[in-house]
Design a protein around this motif. Sequence first.
Motif, PDB file in Angstrom:
ATOM      1  N   VAL A   1     -10.655  -2.343   6.652  1.00 33.86           N
ATOM      2  CA  VAL A   1     -11.173  -3.363   5.286  1.00 33.86           C
ATOM      3  C   VAL A   1     -10.333  -2.293   4.513  1.00 33.86           C
ATOM      4  CG1 VAL A   1     -12.851  -4.448   4.028  1.00 33.86           C
ATOM      5  CG2 VAL A   1     -13.134  -3.665   6.347  1.00 33.86           C
ATOM      6  N   MET A   2      -9.457  -3.555   3.023  1.00 34.67           N
ATOM      7  CA  MET A   2      -8.907  -2.688   2.515  1.00 34.67           C
ATOM      8  C   MET A   2      -9.736  -3.460   1.389  1.00 34.67           C
ATOM      9  SD  MET A   2      -5.076  -2.838   4.775  1.00 34.67           S
ATOM     10  CE  MET A   2      -4.101  -1.736   4.271  1.00 34.67           C
ATOM     11  N   ALA A   3      -9.257  -2.798   0.223  1.00 34.08           N
ATOM     12  CA  ALA A   3      -9.419  -3.873  -1.598  1.00 34.08           C
ATOM     13  C   ALA A   3      -8.167  -3.659  -1.701  1.00 34.08           C
ATOM     14  CB  ALA A   3     -10.044  -2.556  -2.528  1.00 34.08           C
ATOM     15  N   THR A   4      -7.611  -5.013  -2.054  1.00 38.52           N
ATOM     16  CA  THR A   4      -6.269  -5.610  -2.618  1.00 38.52           C
ATOM     17  C   THR A   4      -6.085  -6.145  -4.156  1.00 38.52           C
ATOM     18  OG1 THR A   4      -6.966  -7.717  -1.595  1.00 38.52           O
ATOM     19  CG2 THR A   4      -5.605  -6.043   0.179  1.00 38.52           C
ATOM     20  N   GLU A   5      -5.038  -5.475  -4.505  1.00 35.03           N
ATOM     21  CA  GLU A   5      -4.898  -6.552  -5.986  1.00 35.03           C
ATOM     22  C   GLU A   5      -3.714  -6.457  -6.587  1.00 35.03           C
ATOM     23  OE1 GLU A   5      -5.936  -3.655  -9.642  1.00 35.03           O
ATOM     24  OE2 GLU A   5      -4.488  -1.434  -8.636  1.00 35.03           O
ATOM     25  N   VAL A   6      -2.544  -7.201  -7.610  1.00 34.57           N
ATOM     26  CA  VAL A   6      -1.888  -7.076  -8.017  1.00 34.57           C
ATOM     27  C   VAL A   6      -1.931  -6.744  -9.298  1.00 34.57           C
ATOM     28  CG1 VAL A   6       0.278  -8.376  -8.436  1.00 34.57           C
ATOM     29  CG2 VAL A   6      -1.227  -8.640  -6.081  1.00 34.57           C
ATOM     30  N   VAL A   7      -1.412  -6.517 -10.270  1.00 36.15           N
ATOM     31  CA  VAL A   7      -1.161  -5.935 -11.700  1.00 36.15           C
ATOM     32  C   VAL A   7       0.299  -6.237 -12.074  1.00 36.15           C
ATOM     33  CG1 VAL A   7      -3.579  -4.724 -11.072  1.00 36.15           C
ATOM     34  CG2 VAL A   7      -1.219  -3.221 -11.299  1.00 36.15           C
ATOM     35  N   ARG A   8      -0.660  -7.079 -13.958  1.00 38.98           N
ATOM     36  CA  ARG A   8       1.152  -6.902 -13.999  1.00 38.98           C
ATOM     37  C   ARG A   8       1.511  -5.399 -15.063  1.00 38.98           C
ATOM     38  NH1 ARG A   8       0.287 -11.792 -17.060  1.00 38.98           N
ATOM     39  NH2 ARG A   8      -1.139 -10.868 -18.559  1.00 38.98           N
ATOM     40  N   LYS A   9       2.663  -4.854 -14.299  1.00 39.67           N
ATOM     41  CA  LYS A   9       2.666  -3.823 -14.821  1.00 39.67           C
ATOM     42  C   LYS A   9       3.230  -3.832 -16.356  1.00 39.67           C
ATOM     43  CE  LYS A   9       6.336  -0.563 -13.918  1.00 39.67           C
ATOM     44  NZ  LYS A   9       7.952   0.506 -12.640  1.00 39.67           N
ATOM     45  N   SER A  10       3.072  -4.406 -17.203  1.00 37.67           N
ATOM     46  CA  SER A  10       4.178  -4.127 -18.134  1.00 37.67           C
ATOM     47  C   SER A  10       2.383  -4.049 -19.569  1.00 37.67           C
ATOM     48  CB  SER A  10       4.584  -5.614 -18.718  1.00 37.67           C
ATOM     49  OG  SER A  10       3.907  -6.892 -18.952  1.00 37.67           O
TER      50      SER A  10
ATOM     51  N   ALA B   1       1.870  -5.079  -6.353  1.00 33.78           N
ATOM     52  CA  ALA B   1       0.736  -5.347  -5.881  1.00 33.78           C
ATOM     53  C   ALA B   1      -0.005  -3.892  -4.695  1.00 33.78           C
ATOM     54  CB  ALA B   1       1.021  -6.227  -4.512  1.00 33.78           C
ATOM     55  N   ARG B   2      -0.575  -4.083  -4.509  1.00 34.27           N
ATOM     56  CA  ARG B   2      -1.276  -2.356  -3.859  1.00 34.27           C
ATOM     57  C   ARG B   2      -2.550  -2.699  -2.970  1.00 34.27           C
ATOM     58  NH1 ARG B   2      -2.892  -0.604  -9.045  1.00 34.27           N
ATOM     59  NH2 ARG B   2      -0.711  -0.029  -9.180  1.00 34.27           N
ATOM     60  N   VAL B   3      -3.070  -1.994  -2.171  1.00 34.12           N
ATOM     61  CA  VAL B   3      -3.838  -1.975  -1.023  1.00 34.12           C
ATOM     62  C   VAL B   3      -4.394  -0.572  -0.746  1.00 34.12           C
ATOM     63  CG1 VAL B   3      -2.594  -4.353   0.056  1.00 34.12           C
ATOM     64  CG2 VAL B   3      -2.374  -1.848   1.206  1.00 34.12           C
ATOM     65  N   ARG B   4      -5.439  -0.383  -0.783  1.00 35.07           N
ATOM     66  CA  ARG B   4      -6.242   0.765  -0.714  1.00 35.07           C
ATOM     67  C   ARG B   4      -7.461   0.630   0.435  1.00 35.07           C
ATOM     68  NH1 ARG B   4     -11.638   2.511  -2.689  1.00 35.07           N
ATOM     69  NH2 ARG B   4     -11.189   0.614  -4.063  1.00 35.07           N
ATOM     70  N   VAL B   5      -7.105   1.448   1.462  1.00 39.72           N
ATOM     71  CA  VAL B   5      -8.513   1.354   2.598  1.00 39.72           C
ATOM     72  C   VAL B   5      -9.318   1.907   2.289  1.00 39.72           C
ATOM     73  CG1 VAL B   5      -8.824   2.194   5.110  1.00 39.72           C
ATOM     74  CG2 VAL B   5      -6.832   2.098   4.483  1.00 39.72           C
ATOM     75  N   THR B   6     -10.675   1.096   2.461  1.00 38.52           N
ATOM     76  CA  THR B   6     -12.653   1.338   2.106  1.00 38.52           C
ATOM     77  C   THR B   6     -13.196   1.672   2.903  1.00 38.52           C
ATOM     78  OG1 THR B   6     -12.420  -0.976   1.548  1.00 38.52           O
ATOM     79  CG2 THR B   6     -11.691  -0.266  -0.063  1.00 38.52           C
ATOM     80  N   GLU B   7     -13.235   1.204   4.210  1.00 38.97           N
ATOM     81  CA  GLU B   7     -13.524   1.029   5.509  1.00 38.97           C
ATOM     82  C   GLU B   7     -12.752   0.815   7.249  1.00 38.97           C
ATOM     83  OE1 GLU B   7     -17.311  -1.230   7.546  1.00 38.97           O
ATOM     84  OE2 GLU B   7     -16.680  -1.763   5.765  1.00 38.97           O
TER      85      GLU B   7
END
Length: 365
Positions: A116-125, A102-108
């Motif tokens: 304001v933050m871009a958010t995502e969850v990715v499968r590690k494998s 689970a990852r967040v990145r500040v965009t504004e």
Amino acid sequence: MRIAENRVFGEILVGDVAEIVRICTEDDFYVFATASGNHNPLHLARHDGDGDGTVEAVAPAMWVASLVSAVIGNILPGAGALYRAQSLRFLARAHAGDALVARVRVTEKRPPDGLVMATEVVRKSDGATILSGEAEVQAPARKMRFDDLEIPGLLIERHRHFDAIIARAEPLPPLPTAVVAPEEPNSLGGALLGARHTIIAPILVGDGAKIAAAARAIGCSLDGIEIIEAADHRAASHLAVDLVAEGRAAALMKGHLHTDVLLKAALRKENGLRAGRRFTHVFVMDVPGVAHPLLVTDAAINISPDLRTKMDIVQNAIDLARSIGIDEPKVGVLSAVETVNPDIPSSLDAALLSKMAERGQITGG
């Protein structure tokens, strides 16, 4: 996870990133079902929630989304942050056992305190994106640090070890089992449940009228099940032991009678069930939070065993543990102290049992 020192609005830069890694488990989904009230069987282990013949254990979408809130609440900005909005788009599915990032990145930055933050969850494998979206967050107003928050632990009371034992037993032929005095609903119900799982083929020995009344009480049929009439519990015990001695049954199952009545029949000198070792009793327990079945012996038959009896107790327990799938059981011989003390005989016996195991006199554990 531990909450680190938070970051106030002025410390945060556009482009700042934070993430956590979390492995999905079946227990996570049961906790989510309990907390949210969403009992969709598609998310629960052992259930075929969509009728396709496969047990899915699909991660609930909002549980996946909650991982984003964990990053925001624990790391960036951290303690004191509050949501204002969150958009979510689910692009793939996660399942129990998947490791998710689970990852967040500040965009504004929006003064005086908005992020304001871009958010995502990715499968590690494989890097597949499970979730993407955007969060609007209120940054904390002051610096804080929480080194050790006490969060009560949760245990999921599922019988995973018993379920695994049943799964091992079900493909095998049912064991003809003499059930002694199943004359009330619980004892009869246990025998019939074992029959439904094809673990045993019960032969009911006892008072036929009481057995029939117990069956009516639990709404079960006794069609096709052999019932052998016995005048009392002593007679039922001896008849059941006879069935085993004759080879018609391969096991005894205790019903609604005193243990000593059944043991007297089993230990009789002629056509009893003595097998060259001391009779012992073993509790097999499925304890929530323990990664394996827990066995305790001997808590019901041998009151003050000598060393030879303890040897049989240990060997019987090892053999039973191996039979239910524990390849190399670990035996803890309990005494009042952890070291050998000549004034405490049980500690001397513990040391001797350990040495006997080293010399191959006790095997398999």
